[in-house]
Design a protein around this motif. Structure first.
Motif, PDB file in Angstrom:
ATOM      1  N   ALA A  14       0.832  -1.208   0.000  1.00  0.00           N
ATOM      2  CA  ALA A  14       0.000   0.000   0.000  1.00  0.00           C
ATOM      3  C   ALA A  14       0.864   1.255   0.000  1.00  0.00           C
ATOM      4  O   ALA A  14       0.536   2.249  -0.666  1.00  0.00           O
ATOM      5  CB  ALA A  14      -0.923  -0.009   1.214  1.00  0.00           C
ATOM      6  N   PHE A  15       1.952   1.231   0.740  1.00  0.00           N
ATOM      7  CA  PHE A  15       2.881   2.364   0.818  1.00  0.00           C
ATOM      8  C   PHE A  15       3.395   2.716  -0.576  1.00  0.00           C
ATOM      9  O   PHE A  15       3.424   3.883  -0.980  1.00  0.00           O
ATOM     10  CB  PHE A  15       4.039   1.970   1.741  1.00  0.00           C
ATOM     11  N   SER A  16       3.769   1.714  -1.325  1.00  0.00           N
ATOM     12  CA  SER A  16       4.269   1.919  -2.682  1.00  0.00           C
ATOM     13  C   SER A  16       3.152   2.338  -3.636  1.00  0.00           C
ATOM     14  O   SER A  16       3.302   3.296  -4.413  1.00  0.00           O
ATOM     15  CB  SER A  16       4.932   0.634  -3.183  1.00  0.00           C
ATOM     16  N   GLU A  17       2.016   1.661  -3.562  1.00  0.00           N
ATOM     17  CA  GLU A  17       0.926   1.922  -4.505  1.00  0.00           C
ATOM     18  C   GLU A  17       0.294   3.299  -4.287  1.00  0.00           C
ATOM     19  O   GLU A  17       0.122   4.076  -5.242  1.00  0.00           O
ATOM     20  CB  GLU A  17      -0.126   0.823  -4.371  1.00  0.00           C
ATOM     21  N   VAL A  18      -0.051   3.625  -3.037  1.00  0.00           N
ATOM     22  CA  VAL A  18      -0.671   4.924  -2.767  1.00  0.00           C
ATOM     23  C   VAL A  18       0.342   6.044  -2.992  1.00  0.00           C
ATOM     24  O   VAL A  18      -0.008   7.116  -3.506  1.00  0.00           O
ATOM     25  CB  VAL A  18      -1.255   4.972  -1.344  1.00  0.00           C
ATOM     26  N   GLY A  19       1.603   5.791  -2.635  1.00  0.00           N
ATOM     27  CA  GLY A  19       2.635   6.789  -2.886  1.00  0.00           C
ATOM     28  C   GLY A  19       2.776   7.122  -4.358  1.00  0.00           C
ATOM     29  O   GLY A  19       2.919   8.290  -4.738  1.00  0.00           O
ATOM     30  N   GLY A  20       2.717   6.099  -5.203  1.00  0.00           N
ATOM     31  CA  GLY A  20       2.804   6.330  -6.636  1.00  0.00           C
ATOM     32  C   GLY A  20       1.614   7.111  -7.160  1.00  0.00           C
ATOM     33  O   GLY A  20       1.765   8.037  -7.975  1.00  0.00           O
ATOM     34  N   ARG A  21       0.416   6.761  -6.684  1.00  0.00           N
ATOM     35  CA  ARG A  21      -0.784   7.489  -7.121  1.00  0.00           C
ATOM     36  C   ARG A  21      -0.751   8.937  -6.646  1.00  0.00           C
ATOM     37  O   ARG A  21      -1.143   9.856  -7.382  1.00  0.00           O
ATOM     38  CB  ARG A  21      -2.041   6.806  -6.578  1.00  0.00           C
ATOM     39  N   PHE A  22      -0.279   9.139  -5.413  1.00  0.00           N
ATOM     40  CA  PHE A  22      -0.214  10.492  -4.874  1.00  0.00           C
ATOM     41  C   PHE A  22       0.776  11.342  -5.676  1.00  0.00           C
ATOM     42  O   PHE A  22       0.470  12.482  -6.063  1.00  0.00           O
ATOM     43  CB  PHE A  22       0.196  10.451  -3.400  1.00  0.00           C
ATOM     44  N   ALA A  23       1.961  10.801  -5.937  1.00  0.00           N
ATOM     45  CA  ALA A  23       2.959  11.532  -6.715  1.00  0.00           C
ATOM     46  C   ALA A  23       2.429  11.874  -8.098  1.00  0.00           C
ATOM     47  O   ALA A  23       2.636  12.989  -8.606  1.00  0.00           O
ATOM     48  CB  ALA A  23       4.247  10.727  -6.811  1.00  0.00           C
ATOM     49  N   ASP A  24       1.718  10.940  -8.713  1.00  0.00           N
ATOM     50  CA  ASP A  24       1.138  11.195 -10.035  1.00  0.00           C
ATOM     51  C   ASP A  24       0.104  12.313  -9.961  1.00  0.00           C
ATOM     52  O   ASP A  24       0.025  13.169 -10.868  1.00  0.00           O
ATOM     53  CB  ASP A  24       0.477   9.935 -10.589  1.00  0.00           C
ATOM     54  N   ALA A  25      -0.715  12.310  -8.901  1.00  0.00           N
ATOM     55  CA  ALA A  25      -1.744  13.340  -8.759  1.00  0.00           C
ATOM     56  C   ALA A  25      -1.123  14.723  -8.619  1.00  0.00           C
ATOM     57  O   ALA A  25      -1.634  15.709  -9.161  1.00  0.00           O
ATOM     58  CB  ALA A  25      -2.629  13.031  -7.554  1.00  0.00           C
ATOM     59  N   VAL A  26      -0.009  14.801  -7.884  1.00  0.00           N
ATOM     60  CA  VAL A  26       0.688  16.081  -7.718  1.00  0.00           C
ATOM     61  C   VAL A  26       1.286  16.528  -9.051  1.00  0.00           C
ATOM     62  O   VAL A  26       1.114  17.680  -9.474  1.00  0.00           O
ATOM     63  CB  VAL A  26       1.797  15.955  -6.648  1.00  0.00           C
ATOM     64  N   GLU A  27       1.957  15.629  -9.708  1.00  0.00           N
ATOM     65  CA  GLU A  27       2.669  15.959 -10.937  1.00  0.00           C
ATOM     66  C   GLU A  27       1.709  16.351 -12.061  1.00  0.00           C
ATOM     67  O   GLU A  27       2.047  17.187 -12.917  1.00  0.00           O
ATOM     68  CB  GLU A  27       3.505  14.759 -11.362  1.00  0.00           C
TER      69      GLU A  27
END
Length: 282
Positions: A14-27
């Motif tokens: 979850a740490f990896s998956e949500v982190g990736g989605r969050f970074a994408d949302a910011v970018e």
């Protein structure tokens, strides 16, 4: 409670998956300066998550006590924190972590997530990590805390951007079970020092499909976890994807109750409000 290896694998995923989605949302935010939550823009909200991730790259390597942080301005505020001083600590952190470019924020977050995962790869999931106010959190709970931060603030950013965002009840359930309950089982440190101790014993049972049932007991300023035995004053039955946003002010208690996904019962359900006046999120 023993943290199972399956839970450790799940929170790391979850740490990896949500982190990736969050970074994408910011970018990919169409307007990085759009208002996301309170006075924070999209990039300011991302910076809030970013400084936590950066600090966790140091915390995760500690041995249960204070240690040098990559943002030294935060060492004293973190060491002395209680729930009521977290807001002031956030103000200091936002100055100490000045990055506001969405692409660099996303890049730094991905790197810090990878570093936390790398550093903790061989850990026992119950290893205690020194956290705010001298509290002790199992390392699995440390990761669950940041999963929750990214889940909640990812929704803030998605709303500002007009894009979909799903909060997974299993993910925020980890925040309750691994972080919140895990910290109470270890040591809450000074986090409740702001509250006037009450001699009244208040027991609240927490039940959901995503977490093991537990009872939190507040008594004389102390908080402890026990097993359910049917004698709790209040019983909270909930969907974590509704309760956790409610706890962080994203959903009103009335709306949460009317949804049917947060239900209050028990012998003395009115005592839940007294419990939450002391045990609440910053």
């Amino acid at each position: 409670m023993t943290i199972e290896l399956s839970q450790w694998h799940a929170v790391r995923a979850a740490f990896s998956e949500v982190g990736g989605r969050f970074a994408d949302a910011v970018e990919n935010a169409p307007d990085p300066h759009a208002r996301a939550i309170g006075d924070w823009s999209v990039v300011e909200t991302a910076a809030h998550v970013g400084w936590i991730a950066l600090v966790y790259t140091a915390m995760v390597k500690g041995d249960g006590g204070p240690l040098p942080l990559p943002l030294p301005e935060l060492e004293e505020p973190i060491a002395s924190a209680n729930i009521e001083t977290v807001g002031a600590m956030n103000d200091i952190a936002m100055t100490a972590y000045p990055e506001r470019d969405p692409h660099r924020l996303a890049e730094r977050l991905r790197a810090d997530i990878a570093e936390v995962l790398r550093a903790s790869s061989d850990y026992d999931p119950e290893k205690p990590i020194w956290w705010l106010g001298g509290s002790r959190v199992p390392v699995a709970g440390l990761l669950a805390h940041l999963v929750n931060e990214m889940s909640i603030h990812g929704q803030d950013i998605a709303r500002a951007s007009g894009t979909p965002w799903r909060i997974d009840p299993a993910h925020v359930g980890m925040f309750l079970e691994l972080f919140f309950v895990g910290m109470v089982r270890n040591d809450v440190g000074r986090l409740l020092d702001y509250a006037k101790p009450s001699p009244r014993r208040i027991a609240v049972e927490f039940r959901s499909d995503y977490t093991a049932p537990v009872v939190m007991v507040l008594h004389n300023g102390g908080l402890r976890v026990t097993e359910p035995d049917g004698t709790a004053d209040a019983r909270l039955t909930f969907d974590p994807a509704v309760l956790v946003p409610m706890m962080f002010g994203r959903i009103s208690p009335l709306r949460a109750v009317l949804s049917g996904k947060v239900r209050v019962g028990g012998r003395r359900p009115w005592r839940l409000m007294e419990f939450l006046r002391t045990v609440h999120m910053p």
